[in-house]
Scaffold this motif. Structure first.
Motif, PDB file in Angstrom:
ATOM      1  N   LEU A   9      26.116  50.205  -2.560  1.00  7.31           N
ATOM      2  CA  LEU A   9      25.257  50.956  -1.652  1.00  7.31           C
ATOM      3  C   LEU A   9      25.549  50.577  -0.200  1.00  7.31           C
ATOM      4  N   GLN A  10      25.810  49.306   0.054  1.00  8.35           N
ATOM      5  CA  GLN A  10      26.185  48.883   1.403  1.00  8.35           C
ATOM      6  C   GLN A  10      27.423  49.645   1.868  1.00  8.35           C
ATOM      7  N   LEU A  11      28.414  49.745   0.991  1.00  2.33           N
ATOM      8  CA  LEU A  11      29.650  50.445   1.336  1.00  2.33           C
ATOM      9  C   LEU A  11      29.384  51.931   1.572  1.00  2.33           C
ATOM     10  N   ALA A  12      28.560  52.544   0.725  1.00  2.13           N
ATOM     11  CA  ALA A  12      28.245  53.962   0.894  1.00  2.13           C
ATOM     12  C   ALA A  12      27.556  54.206   2.235  1.00  2.13           C
ATOM     13  N   VAL A  17      27.682  56.286   7.842  1.00  5.71           N
ATOM     14  CA  VAL A  17      27.589  56.071   9.288  1.00  5.71           C
ATOM     15  C   VAL A  17      28.944  56.310   9.942  1.00  5.71           C
ATOM     16  N   GLN A  18      29.992  55.834   9.321  1.00  8.39           N
ATOM     17  CA  GLN A  18      31.342  56.027   9.851  1.00  8.39           C
ATOM     18  C   GLN A  18      31.668  57.519   9.990  1.00  8.39           C
ATOM     19  N   GLU A  19      31.355  58.302   8.970  1.00  7.37           N
ATOM     20  CA  GLU A  19      31.633  59.734   9.002  1.00  7.37           C
ATOM     21  C   GLU A  19      30.788  60.433  10.065  1.00  7.37           C
ATOM     22  N   GLU A  20      29.513  60.066  10.151  1.00  8.66           N
ATOM     23  CA  GLU A  20      28.638  60.697  11.139  1.00  8.66           C
ATOM     24  C   GLU A  20      29.090  60.364  12.569  1.00  8.66           C
ATOM     25  N   LEU A  21      29.471  59.121  12.810  1.00 11.77           N
ATOM     26  CA  LEU A  21      29.975  58.751  14.141  1.00 11.77           C
ATOM     27  C   LEU A  21      31.248  59.511  14.479  1.00 11.77           C
ATOM     28  N   SER A  22      32.102  59.700  13.490  1.00 11.83           N
ATOM     29  CA  SER A  22      33.320  60.478  13.700  1.00 11.83           C
ATOM     30  C   SER A  22      32.974  61.921  14.086  1.00 11.83           C
ATOM     31  N   ASN A  23      31.996  62.515  13.380  1.00 10.12           N
ATOM     32  CA  ASN A  23      31.571  63.882  13.714  1.00 10.12           C
ATOM     33  C   ASN A  23      30.993  63.951  15.127  1.00 10.12           C
ATOM     34  N   ILE A  24      30.206  62.955  15.490  1.00 13.56           N
ATOM     35  CA  ILE A  24      29.613  62.929  16.830  1.00 13.56           C
ATOM     36  C   ILE A  24      30.706  62.845  17.892  1.00 13.56           C
ATOM     37  N   LEU A  25      31.676  61.963  17.681  1.00 12.23           N
ATOM     38  CA  LEU A  25      32.768  61.824  18.651  1.00 12.23           C
ATOM     39  C   LEU A  25      33.597  63.101  18.776  1.00 12.23           C
TER      40      LEU A  25
END
Length: 99
Positions: A9-12, A17-25
């Motif tokens: 779950l930590q990894l998920a 968060v990684q994917e969402e930050l990428s979308n934001i950028l």
């Protein structure tokens, strides 16, 4: 306490968060991003919000990144919700039960 969250779950959550930050950028032109993770009762809540340009949910193209976010939440019995409107930024809400 992060030790109470199982490693898968930590990894998920990290990947979400990684994917969402990428979308934001890539798309939002945001100047501020807030990430909030907390436990509430038997649930884990993740909120990622930005002050970017936002978008119309009715016309949103659900690409692979967004699909992966939804799938990762669902794999743990959780839900994902996006709240956005043109000119209003974006909020990603993830709720996952802790069993």
């Amino acid at each position: 306490d992060e030790k109470e969250i199982e490693q898968p779950l930590q990894l998920a959550l990290y990947r979400i968060v990684q994917e969402e930050l990428s979308n934001i950028l890539k798309h939002a032109n945001a100047t501020r991003v807030t990430i909030h993770l907390c436990g509430s009762g038997n649930y884990l809540n993740l909120k990622v919000s930005d002050n970017g340009k936002g978008f119309d949910l009715a016309n949103m193209k659900q690409g692979l990144g967004i699909t992966n976010i939804y799938n990762r939440a669902e794999n743990f019995g959780g839900t994902a919700k996006i709240i956005s409107a043109p000119g209003k930024g974006c909020i990603l809400l993830i709720t996952i039960p802790l069993n």
